[in-house]
Design a protein around this motif. Structure first.
Motif, short mmCIF file in Angstrom:
data_model
loop_
_atom_site.label_atom_id
_atom_site.label_comp_id
_atom_site.label_asym_id
_atom_site.label_seq_id
_atom_site.Cartn_x
_atom_site.Cartn_y
_atom_site.Cartn_z
N ARG A 54 -5.16 1.00 -6.24
CA ARG A 54 -5.07 1.15 -6.69
C ARG A 54 -3.91 1.40 -6.59
O ARG A 54 -2.36 1.53 -7.61
CB ARG A 54 -5.58 2.44 -5.69
N ASP A 55 -2.91 1.57 -5.23
CA ASP A 55 -1.42 1.12 -6.06
C ASP A 55 -0.71 -0.09 -4.76
O ASP A 55 0.52 -0.03 -4.87
CB ASP A 55 -1.35 2.12 -4.59
N ARG A 57 -0.23 -1.46 -2.03
CA ARG A 57 -0.22 -1.79 -0.51
C ARG A 57 -1.40 -2.69 0.08
O ARG A 57 -2.33 -2.67 -0.48
CB ARG A 57 -0.33 -0.27 -0.11
N SER A 75 -2.91 6.63 1.79
CA SER A 75 -3.13 7.13 -0.08
C SER A 75 -3.68 7.66 -0.61
O SER A 75 -3.69 8.81 -0.26
CB SER A 75 -4.38 5.31 -0.09
#
Length: 75
Positions: A54-55, A57, A75
């Motif tokens: 999603r991000d 990381r 998150s």
């Protein structure tokens, strides 16, 4: 969605899977980088690497249960 990048016959990857199970990491997709030139170049010997799709990381090995749980909370 979480992705665990790993290699075939990788003892550290097996340990990472155990840690993720203990941390109760939800919905981890396993991606083997062997035979995928782009992923082999990106991750090479760094595997196992946990990635949040999603991000973007990433959490590189070594990690333990507490580290994974804290990382998931961010998150």
């Amino acid at each position: 969605m979480l992705i665990l990048y790993q290699r075939d016959d990788c003892h550290l990857c097996d340990l990472a899977l155990e840690v993720l199970a203990r941390a109760r990491a939800p919905g981890v997709e396993l991606v083997f980088i062997d035979g995928q030139p782009e992923l082999e170049q990106r991750y090479g010997e760094r595997v196992p690497v946990l990635r949040d799709a999603r991000d973007g990381r990433e959490l590189a090995w070594p990690f333990d249960t507490a580290t994974v749980q804290a990382w998931l909370l961010c998150s």
